[in-house]
Write an enzyme that holds these catalytic residues in place. Structure first.
Site, PDB file in Angstrom:
ATOM      1  N   CYS A  89       7.017   8.267   3.772  1.00  0.00           N
ATOM      2  CA  CYS A  89       6.766   9.479   4.130  1.00  0.00           C
ATOM      3  C   CYS A  89       5.139   9.480   4.460  1.00  0.00           C
ATOM      4  O   CYS A  89       3.593  10.110   4.605  1.00  0.00           O
ATOM      5  CB  CYS A  89       6.923  10.388   3.301  1.00  0.00           C
ATOM      6  SG  CYS A  89       6.172  12.105   3.739  1.00  0.00           S
ATOM      7  N   GLU A 120      -9.844 -23.807  -1.259  1.00  0.00           N
ATOM      8  CA  GLU A 120      -9.255 -22.470  -1.687  1.00  0.00           C
ATOM      9  C   GLU A 120      -8.418 -22.120  -1.039  1.00  0.00           C
ATOM     10  O   GLU A 120      -8.029 -20.633  -0.628  1.00  0.00           O
ATOM     11  CB  GLU A 120      -9.728 -21.678  -2.642  1.00  0.00           C
ATOM     12  CG  GLU A 120     -11.146 -21.893  -3.416  1.00  0.00           C
ATOM     13  CD  GLU A 120     -11.986 -21.257  -4.021  1.00  0.00           C
ATOM     14  OE1 GLU A 120     -12.202 -19.666  -3.049  1.00  0.00           O
ATOM     15  OE2 GLU A 120     -12.401 -21.355  -4.993  1.00  0.00           O
TER      16      GLU A 120
END
Length: 477
Positions: free
Chosen positions: A399, A312
């Site tokens: 921020c 996978e």
């Protein structure tokens, strides 16, 4: 000049700060004679002007090529030892309708881990028999939808899911193939791996519980037990961790054969890529050969047939194919005080300059540096420059002091506001982990190939963000 004392030990001073090191950049990323970065034949300034920044750019030929190479490598090596291999694309790395179509066209199945990812794969027209669904908390609704759609396999993660999947299979008149996720006790990361008796994690069941769970699955007439599934980690270099995990799984697999057929073994993914010049991922052909050899050798020792294998990969398909473009907003020299090392005999601390280059994105479009301390690289994209390289820290506009995109790399010293910069290897786990922090819209995703660019996912606008706020006039309800 030489390396800055503020640079990490692995980061060498570049001979050319315009160079695009091949392992890090997508295969169709080049500098044109004008000096601008071009990806898939499309210049970066043209992409920025047309689609805006920040912008995720996916090199379609690169993504398709890597998908094809990974599938071919595992199929070839499996055939060499007398078995077969199936490769699933791990959609959690990045999934859109068109990317789902790319990987399906290249012969990969698709691994999903939520109802949303399943919806994308189905909307892409992927054959449901080539879709898998796993996750540690699949809702009854997600399970029911997957079974109704005819997905090829569901991965059982806990005892309660046996009954839930059996009930859905009975409701829809299906016999649903399933795998059982187990913890091998092996955890791998880059070139190191750790083997323990048990893992303290949310996924799967203990390996010593496999026989108990397999018996419960086999007792349900609506379930077809395919075998065991395991995932040992991410960004893995080398095959040793996979070999150790496979050996442990095959011991359990051999014991399960006494109760009936166990046709498959899924060893997961996690194959690493290069994010910086210090990274040295194992070539996929070499990795496939080593993993398959370890499985074949262990099966010979146990005296059992080699099962069909499944893998996978996600990052190794799409990661290097992706590049993020940003526009520089500010360039700020920051004095950093470096304490004197004990025994230096000097006169005290030294003040050095670190150059902060701030861009119009950040942790909302690439959370990995903030989440994991992940390292990335950066280059000028709108021009080349002969200016002396300087150590920079590429910062975002959020921020947060931890809003860093690239902790350390060298850019030409004349980098300035308005420049475009490019961060490579952002195809995996950047868009899929993106957020609206500070009310920034998620960037667009575009595909490039043969000099053409087209939209995969459009940019979010402020209206998109406000439309979900119930107090906003005209909000969608």
């Amino acid at each position: 000049m030489t390396s800055s004392p503020l640079a990490p030990a692995w980061l060498a001073f570049p001979a050319d700060a315009n160079e695009l090191p091949a392992p890090i950049w997508s295969r169709q990323a080049v500098r044109e004679t004008s000096g601008v970065l071009s990806i898939g034949g499309v210049p970066a300034p043209e992409l920025a002007a047309r689609f805006g920044t920040p912008l995720y750019v996916v090199d379609e030929a690169d993504a398709r090529g890597r998908a094809r190479e990974i599938r071919t490598a595992f199929e070839t090596e499996a055939a060499r030892v007398g078995t077969s291999a199936k490769v699933y694309y791990a959609g959690k790395a990045f999934l859109s309708i068109e990317v789902a179509r790319w990987v399906a066209e290249e012969g990969l199945a698709i691994d999903t881990c939520s109802g949303g990812e399943l919806a994308v794969a189905l909307a892409a027209g992927v054959d449901p028999a080539r879709i898998g669904l796993h996750g540690n908390n699949k809702s009854p609704a997600e399970i029911d939808r997957a079974v109704a759609a005819g997905v090829g396999v569901l991965v059982i993660d806990s005892a309660v899911e046996i009954g839930r999947i059996a009930e859905a299979a009975a409701r829809h008149g299906r016999v649903q193939p399933v795998r059982l996720r187990v913890n091998s006790g092996v955890h791998a990361h880059t070139h190191d791996f750790l083997a323990t008796a048990h893992e303290d994690q949310k996924f799967g069941v203990r390996l010593d519980q496999a026989a108990e769970f397999a018996a419960a699955i086999r007792a349900e007439p609506g379930l077809d037990f395919l075998g065991l599934h395991c995932h040992i980690g991410s960004q893995i270099f080398g095959s040793e961790g996979f070999a150790e995990s496979a050996a442990r799984l095959l011991e359990a697999h051999a014991g399960l054969l006494a109760g009936g057929p166990v046709p498959e073994l899924n060893l997961g993914g996690g194959f690493g890529i290069a994010y910086t010049v210090a990274d040295d991922p194992t070539p996929i052909a070499e990795l496939a050969a080593a993993i398959v050899d370890s499985v074949a050798g262990e099966c010979a020792r146990l005296g059992i047939p080699i099962p069909a294998l499944a893998f996978e990969p996600g990052r190794s398909v799409i990661g290097t194919a992706g590049t993020t473009l940003y526009e520089v907003g500010t360039v700020k020299p920051v004095l950093v005080t470096v304490p004197e090392e004990p025994g230096d005999g000097g006169s005290g601390a030294t003040e050095l300059v670190r150059t902060y280059v701030s861009v119009d994105g950040g942790m909302s479009d690439n959370a990995r540096p903030a989440l994991y301390g992940a390292d990335y690289s950066v280059r000028l994209a709108s021009r080349a420059s002969a200016a002396e390289p300087v150590l920079v820290r590429l910062a975002g506009k959020h921020c947060e002091s931890g809003d860093i995109v690239v902790y350390a790399d060298y850019l030409p010293g004349d980098v300035e506001p308005g420049d475009l910069v490019a961060v490579p290897a952002t195809g995996a786990y950047c868009w899929s982990l993106s957020s609206n922090y500070n009310y920034l819209g998620r960037p667009a995703v575009v595909a490039v190939r043969d000099g053409e660019a087209h939209l995969l996912v459009r940019r979010e606008t402020e209206n998109d963000l406000l439309a979900r706020d119930a107090a906003y006039p005209g909000a969608s309800r």
